[in-house]
Design a protein around this motif. Structure first.
Motif, PDB file in Angstrom:
ATOM      1  N   SER A 127      33.900 -25.412  11.353  1.00  0.00           N
ATOM      2  CA  SER A 127      32.459 -25.716  11.352  1.00  0.00           C
ATOM      3  C   SER A 127      31.600 -24.462  11.474  1.00  0.00           C
ATOM      4  O   SER A 127      30.651 -24.430  12.245  1.00  0.00           O
ATOM      5  CB  SER A 127      32.149 -26.673  12.500  1.00  0.00           C
ATOM      6  OG  SER A 127      32.621 -26.142  13.731  1.00  0.00           O
ATOM      7  N   VAL A 128      31.920 -23.434  10.702  1.00  0.00           N
ATOM      8  CA  VAL A 128      31.166 -22.180  10.829  1.00  0.00           C
ATOM      9  C   VAL A 128      29.689 -22.365  10.512  1.00  0.00           C
ATOM     10  O   VAL A 128      28.832 -21.789  11.186  1.00  0.00           O
ATOM     11  CB  VAL A 128      31.792 -21.067   9.960  1.00  0.00           C
ATOM     12  CG1 VAL A 128      30.847 -19.879   9.827  1.00  0.00           C
ATOM     13  CG2 VAL A 128      33.109 -20.613  10.582  1.00  0.00           C
ATOM     14  N   LEU A 129      29.355 -23.171   9.498  1.00  0.00           N
ATOM     15  CA  LEU A 129      27.933 -23.334   9.174  1.00  0.00           C
ATOM     16  C   LEU A 129      27.166 -24.051  10.279  1.00  0.00           C
ATOM     17  O   LEU A 129      25.995 -23.752  10.518  1.00  0.00           O
ATOM     18  CB  LEU A 129      27.744 -24.072   7.842  1.00  0.00           C
ATOM     19  CG  LEU A 129      27.780 -23.215   6.583  1.00  0.00           C
ATOM     20  CD1 LEU A 129      27.468 -24.069   5.353  1.00  0.00           C
ATOM     21  CD2 LEU A 129      26.804 -22.050   6.662  1.00  0.00           C
TER      22      LEU A 129
ATOM     23  N   ALA B  47      31.594 -29.923   7.463  1.00  0.00           N
ATOM     24  CA  ALA B  47      32.809 -29.315   8.021  1.00  0.00           C
ATOM     25  C   ALA B  47      33.759 -28.979   6.882  1.00  0.00           C
ATOM     26  O   ALA B  47      34.265 -29.880   6.213  1.00  0.00           O
ATOM     27  CB  ALA B  47      33.476 -30.271   9.001  1.00  0.00           C
ATOM     28  N   LYS B  48      33.978 -27.694   6.651  1.00  0.00           N
ATOM     29  CA  LYS B  48      34.916 -27.242   5.617  1.00  0.00           C
ATOM     30  C   LYS B  48      35.575 -25.964   6.105  1.00  0.00           C
ATOM     31  O   LYS B  48      34.977 -25.224   6.895  1.00  0.00           O
ATOM     32  CB  LYS B  48      34.172 -26.899   4.320  1.00  0.00           C
ATOM     33  CG  LYS B  48      33.668 -28.058   3.504  1.00  0.00           C
ATOM     34  CD  LYS B  48      33.057 -27.536   2.208  1.00  0.00           C
ATOM     35  CE  LYS B  48      32.552 -28.689   1.345  1.00  0.00           C
ATOM     36  NZ  LYS B  48      31.929 -28.162   0.100  1.00  0.00           N
ATOM     37  N   PRO B  49      36.768 -25.667   5.599  1.00  0.00           N
ATOM     38  CA  PRO B  49      37.313 -24.338   5.851  1.00  0.00           C
ATOM     39  C   PRO B  49      36.298 -23.287   5.367  1.00  0.00           C
ATOM     40  O   PRO B  49      35.629 -23.500   4.351  1.00  0.00           O
ATOM     41  CB  PRO B  49      38.586 -24.314   4.998  1.00  0.00           C
ATOM     42  CG  PRO B  49      38.978 -25.760   4.861  1.00  0.00           C
ATOM     43  CD  PRO B  49      37.676 -26.513   4.812  1.00  0.00           C
ATOM     44  N   PHE B  50      36.204 -22.198   6.097  1.00  0.00           N
ATOM     45  CA  PHE B  50      35.141 -21.211   5.874  1.00  0.00           C
ATOM     46  C   PHE B  50      35.026 -20.788   4.415  1.00  0.00           C
ATOM     47  O   PHE B  50      33.935 -20.742   3.848  1.00  0.00           O
ATOM     48  CB  PHE B  50      35.380 -19.990   6.771  1.00  0.00           C
ATOM     49  CG  PHE B  50      34.353 -18.911   6.605  1.00  0.00           C
ATOM     50  CD1 PHE B  50      33.011 -19.168   6.838  1.00  0.00           C
ATOM     51  CD2 PHE B  50      34.731 -17.633   6.212  1.00  0.00           C
ATOM     52  CE1 PHE B  50      32.048 -18.173   6.683  1.00  0.00           C
ATOM     53  CE2 PHE B  50      33.781 -16.633   6.063  1.00  0.00           C
ATOM     54  CZ  PHE B  50      32.444 -16.904   6.293  1.00  0.00           C
ATOM     55  N   THR B  51      36.152 -20.496   3.775  1.00  0.00           N
ATOM     56  CA  THR B  51      36.079 -19.981   2.405  1.00  0.00           C
ATOM     57  C   THR B  51      35.812 -21.070   1.369  1.00  0.00           C
ATOM     58  O   THR B  51      35.618 -20.770   0.199  1.00  0.00           O
ATOM     59  CB  THR B  51      37.367 -19.219   2.037  1.00  0.00           C
ATOM     60  OG1 THR B  51      38.493 -20.067   2.317  1.00  0.00           O
ATOM     61  CG2 THR B  51      37.486 -17.926   2.838  1.00  0.00           C
ATOM     62  N   ASP B  52      35.785 -22.338   1.799  1.00  0.00           N
ATOM     63  CA  ASP B  52      35.465 -23.434   0.871  1.00  0.00           C
ATOM     64  C   ASP B  52      33.963 -23.734   0.797  1.00  0.00           C
ATOM     65  O   ASP B  52      33.530 -24.489  -0.081  1.00  0.00           O
ATOM     66  CB  ASP B  52      36.195 -24.727   1.279  1.00  0.00           C
ATOM     67  CG  ASP B  52      37.693 -24.644   1.049  1.00  0.00           C
ATOM     68  OD1 ASP B  52      38.153 -23.625   0.481  1.00  0.00           O
ATOM     69  OD2 ASP B  52      38.401 -25.591   1.448  1.00  0.00           O
TER      70      ASP B  52
ATOM     71  N   THR C 188      24.110 -22.074  12.277  1.00  0.00           N
ATOM     72  CA  THR C 188      22.750 -22.612  12.292  1.00  0.00           C
ATOM     73  C   THR C 188      22.377 -23.223  13.641  1.00  0.00           C
ATOM     74  O   THR C 188      21.343 -22.875  14.220  1.00  0.00           O
ATOM     75  CB  THR C 188      22.570 -23.659  11.174  1.00  0.00           C
ATOM     76  OG1 THR C 188      23.560 -24.684  11.291  1.00  0.00           O
ATOM     77  CG2 THR C 188      22.690 -23.012   9.808  1.00  0.00           C
ATOM     78  N   LYS C 189      23.210 -24.104  14.170  1.00  0.00           N
ATOM     79  CA  LYS C 189      22.887 -24.742  15.448  1.00  0.00           C
ATOM     80  C   LYS C 189      23.050 -23.765  16.609  1.00  0.00           C
ATOM     81  O   LYS C 189      22.362 -23.869  17.626  1.00  0.00           O
ATOM     82  CB  LYS C 189      23.743 -25.990  15.661  1.00  0.00           C
ATOM     83  CG  LYS C 189      23.462 -27.108  14.661  1.00  0.00           C
ATOM     84  CD  LYS C 189      22.072 -27.697  14.811  1.00  0.00           C
ATOM     85  CE  LYS C 189      21.948 -29.023  14.081  1.00  0.00           C
ATOM     86  NZ  LYS C 189      20.634 -29.661  14.321  1.00  0.00           N
ATOM     87  N   GLY C 190      23.968 -22.798  16.457  1.00  0.00           N
ATOM     88  CA  GLY C 190      24.074 -21.741  17.459  1.00  0.00           C
ATOM     89  C   GLY C 190      22.811 -20.894  17.485  1.00  0.00           C
ATOM     90  O   GLY C 190      22.312 -20.514  18.544  1.00  0.00           O
TER      91      GLY C 190
ATOM     92  N   ALA D 187      22.957 -23.168   1.355  1.00  0.00           N
ATOM     93  CA  ALA D 187      21.511 -23.372   1.184  1.00  0.00           C
ATOM     94  C   ALA D 187      21.052 -24.657   1.870  1.00  0.00           C
ATOM     95  O   ALA D 187      20.008 -24.682   2.527  1.00  0.00           O
ATOM     96  CB  ALA D 187      21.165 -23.414  -0.304  1.00  0.00           C
ATOM     97  N   ALA D 188      21.854 -25.725   1.745  1.00  0.00           N
ATOM     98  CA  ALA D 188      21.456 -27.011   2.334  1.00  0.00           C
ATOM     99  C   ALA D 188      21.444 -26.948   3.856  1.00  0.00           C
ATOM    100  O   ALA D 188      20.486 -27.387   4.506  1.00  0.00           O
ATOM    101  CB  ALA D 188      22.403 -28.117   1.863  1.00  0.00           C
ATOM    102  N   VAL D 189      22.518 -26.389   4.431  1.00  0.00           N
ATOM    103  CA  VAL D 189      22.640 -26.392   5.895  1.00  0.00           C
ATOM    104  C   VAL D 189      21.638 -25.431   6.537  1.00  0.00           C
ATOM    105  O   VAL D 189      20.969 -25.777   7.518  1.00  0.00           O
ATOM    106  CB  VAL D 189      24.086 -26.075   6.325  1.00  0.00           C
ATOM    107  CG1 VAL D 189      24.199 -25.997   7.845  1.00  0.00           C
ATOM    108  CG2 VAL D 189      25.051 -27.143   5.793  1.00  0.00           C
TER     109      VAL D 189
END
Length: 237
Positions: free
Chosen positions: A145-147, A87-92, A151-153, A99-101
């Motif tokens: 939680s964009v990543l 969980a990070k702000p999108f631009t962070d 991915t989960k979406g 790659a990991a997520v």
């Protein structure tokens, strides 16, 4: 080899939390289990084979499926439980985060499912269960939680797509969409804040998700279902 008629479950992310609970639950159902994660230890149960490896690596998926077939002769259920959450702000988000997520949550699911499905088809049926997150249905300004959503979406949509593609061929595909569950992923000091994200005011337990997977396992008329186990999170706030 498995005894005649013994079913076999493959579980990813199986060393702790929900995954470890799933291994126990499938053994109680009478299944043999192939359990994989990066750090999993050998089991002292002849009905469990453990395979160490990073599910983002295609070679791991091949080794896991090969182990199931060599040791037990079949694959009846695949639970795609391995996942990471950043969980990070999108631009962070960094290149490494991305790659990991995507590697674990998307590529990991894709490769092992592609390896397992032909085995299921050859034996006339099977069951795939994907573990997603209720944040994909109901984004929360307190949890950037964009990543996870990306991915989960994707995994949630793929669940329905696979369910329909294989509905006539004896393979069911479902998902469990949890809220935040008390697992080693979440430090104790974060529990109070995480509890507050759920309308019921508490976090879930690993057993809540395990029970949902077991329900789906024993529900022959259920496919393409996204079963929310999230304390009301997906319904609203």
């Amino acid at each position: 080899m498995s005894t005649q008629g013994q079913k076999v479950a493959v579980i990813t992310g199986a060393s702790q939390g929900i995954g470890a609970g799933l291994v126990d639950a499938y053994r109680k159902l009478g299944h043999a289990v192939v359990a994989t994660s990066r750090t999993i230890a050998p089991a002292d149960d002849a009905g469990i084979v453990t395979v160490q490896g990073d599910i983002a690596d295609p070679a791991t998926a091949e080794r896991v499926v090969a182990a199931a077939v060599e040791r037990f002769g079949r694959i009846d259920t695949l639970v795609n439980n391995a996942g990471i959450f950043v969980a990070k702000p999108f631009t962070d988000y960094t290149e490494d985060d991305y790659a990991a997520v995507t590697g674990i949550n998307l590529a990991g699911f894709f490769r092992i499912t592609q390896q397992a499905l032909p085995r299921m088809l050859a034996q006339g049926g099977g069951h795939i269960v994907n573990i997603t997150t209720s944040l994909v249905d109901n984004a929360d300004s307190r949890v950037p939680s964009v990543l996870a959503s990306l991915t989960k979406g994707g995994l949630q949509s793929a669940t329905k797509s696979l369910a329909i593609e294989y509905a006539m061929r004896g393979i069911r595909v479902n998902a469990v969409s949890p809220g935040t569950i008390k697992t080693p992923m979440h430090p104790e000091e974060a529990h109070e804040a995480l509890a507050g994200l759920h309308p019921v005011g508490r976090m879930g337990e690993p057993g809540d998700v395990v029970d949902a997977v077991v329900y789906l396992e024993n529900a022959p008329f259920v496919t393409g279902e996204i079963l929310h186990v999230d304390g009301g999170m997906s319904a609203g706030h």
